[in-house]
Design an enzyme around this catalytic site. Structure first.
Site, PDB file in Angstrom:
ATOM      1  N   GLY A 185       0.830  -1.205   0.000  1.00 12.88           N
ATOM      2  CA  GLY A 185       0.000   0.000   0.000  1.00 12.88           C
ATOM      3  C   GLY A 185       0.858   1.245   0.000  1.00 12.88           C
ATOM      4  CG  ASN A 186      -0.187   4.638  -1.533  1.00 10.87           C
ATOM      5  OD1 ASN A 186      -0.894   5.466  -0.964  1.00 10.87           O
ATOM      6  ND2 ASN A 186      -0.574   4.007  -2.640  1.00 10.87           N
ATOM      7  CG  HIS A 187       2.928   6.530   3.942  1.00  8.87           C
ATOM      8  ND1 HIS A 187       2.664   5.853   5.102  1.00  8.87           N
ATOM      9  CD2 HIS A 187       4.220   6.266   3.630  1.00  8.87           C
ATOM     10  CE1 HIS A 187       3.748   5.210   5.493  1.00  8.87           C
ATOM     11  NE2 HIS A 187       4.711   5.440   4.602  1.00  8.87           N
ATOM     12  CB  SER A 188      -2.663   8.007  -0.403  1.00 11.67           C
ATOM     13  OG  SER A 188      -3.820   8.768  -0.621  1.00 11.67           O
ATOM     14  CB  ALA A 222      -1.717   7.435  -3.909  1.00  8.66           C
TER      15      ALA A 222
END
Ligand code: CTP
Length: 405
Positions: free
Chosen positions: A209-212, A277
């Protein structure tokens, strides 16, 4: 939000039985803090007393060009008002307004007014449907007057049908919405927004995943609603709690799910903003059971496959009337790279996020953006709250929409 406080309103009352409702309407306006002056035609005074209306409006009621030895300055009145509302408007008054006939103070004020004019007709069914009345209405609309449609129901004549003046509460709502300028600029528009991260599962407990955070998308959604639009927010896994009328939240987890939802809702959207994102790659195989480490295992490889490009897919589906906006985050040659993405994905413009500012980007409540347009024009903004950034983006969208027309 009370948009009527302090507004200067002229209420023109003409001779229809619905004139009695004007008393309720004046009370509602005064309660909202509006400054109300009432003008009545002679015929209106036979339906409701000027004394009732002067008492409720707290202002003298004007019934003639000259009241006693006082001259009523119609030009001054026309310039004073923020809005002129004619409620009820009879077939006779509509006909005079449509043809520039000016034989009473109300019509003189109408011709002198520079403010928006609202018309709430009130008459019998057959008078309303008569071709001459309908032709006058069309003419008045073509002069930019705003029609508050009559309602259907039992009429004073005993007939049942359309012609009854809109209820005072409904006229009030119409007016309040009109003054909510912000609100109106996207009225009737549906805006699709993708936001947040996507999570690409590795096994039942792990993901890529990512930090969005989804905050920029949430701010955009709130501002679209504030401008009168409807939002379909396709939101990846985000902690944000979004429960606001006007925002339909479609929760998804993976890029493939986001793509399905975006394709499903894009045809109904006037505008689509790709603020998500999206993970560029996903694990090729998703383990059905939790992956266990083996004894002495020091390395692990996960094979990834490319995710579809949601923005580019919508860019291909896009009609001439639709607006598509993308986001970009670049570390090198930001404008050149953003322009390349803009062309590749069919965006109308792209929002370039800054990496230089401490308060900008993931998880912050502020952001600093540069807009990059098709003609290589750029527009830079200061570090601002994401809500203010959303307003800048929506202003640009509205500008692009106007240029497309
Ligand atoms: N986007 C998308 N679907 C993807 C990847 C990106 O809809 N699979 C959208 C993003 O929401 C954003 C824009 O495309 O509006 C640009 O995303 P970005 O990841 O920066 O662009 P890429 O084309 O993936 O380029 P790169 O990662 O090489 O910078």
């Amino acid at each position: 939000m009370n948009t009527l406080a302090g507004k200067k309103i002229i209420l023109g009352i003409t001779g229809s039985i619905a004139a009695y409702k004007a008393a309720f309407f004046v009370r509602l306006l005064i309660k909202k803090g509006a400054d109300v002056k009432v003008i009545m035609t002679q015929s209106a005074t036979t339906f409701i007393s000027p004394l009732t209306l002067s008492t409720l409006s707290k202002n003298p009621v004007i019934t003639g060009i000259a009241d006693g030895d006082e001259w009523s300055n119609h030009v001054e009145l026309g310039l004073w008002a923020d809005a002129l509302i004619i409620a009820p408007a009879t077939a006779n008054t509509l006909a005079k307004m449509a043809n520039g006939i000016c034989d009473n103070i109300l019509n003189a004020v109408y011709l002198s007014a520079r403010c928006p004019v609202f018309i709430a007709p009130g008459m019998d069914l057959d008078m309303w449907t008569h071709p001459s009345t309908q032709a006058n209405i069309q003419k008045l609309i073509s002069f930019n007057n705003l029609l508050i449609e009559p309602e259907s129901g039992e009429l004073a004549s005993g007939l049942i049908g359309k012609g009854r003046m809109a209820e005072p509460e409904n006229i009030l709502t119409f007016l309040s919405n009109f003054f909510r300028k912000e609100h109106l600029s996207l009225a009737g528009k549906t805006v699709l927004i993708t936001a947040g991260p996507t999570y690409e599962p590795i096994d039942p407990v792990r993901f890529i995943g990512n930090h969005s955070s989804g905050k920029m998308g949430k701010a955009l959604a709130a501002k679209v609603v504030a401008r009168g639009g409807q939002v379909k927010l396709i939101l990846g896994p985000s902690k944000l709690n979004i429960a606001q009328p006007g925002i339909e939240v479609i929760r998804i987890t993976t890029a493939l799910e986001m793509l399905d939802a975006a394709k499903k809702h894009f045809a109904q959207a006037d505008i689509a903003i790709m603020a998500a994102a999206v993970a560029d790659f996903r694990p090729k195989n998703v383990a059905t059971e939790k992956i266990k480490k083996k004894a002495n295992q020091d390395e692990m490889n996960i094979e990834l496959v490319k995710n579809p490009d949601i923005a580019a897919t919508l860019g291909n589906m896009k009609t001439n009337k639709q607006i598509l906006i993308g986001f970009a985050l670049e570390t090198e040659q930001p404008v050149a790279n953003a322009t390349r993405k803009l062309n590749k994905k069919g965006f109308d413009f792209i929002v370039l996020n800054s990496l230089k500012d401490k308060g900008a980007g993931f998880n912050h409540d502020t952001n600093r953006i540069t807009l990059v347009f098709k003609d290589n024009k750029t527009q830079e903004f200061q570090l601002k709250s994401k809500l203010d950034v959303a307003d800048d983006i929506l202003d640009a969208i509205e500008q692009v929409t106007k240029e497309k027309k």
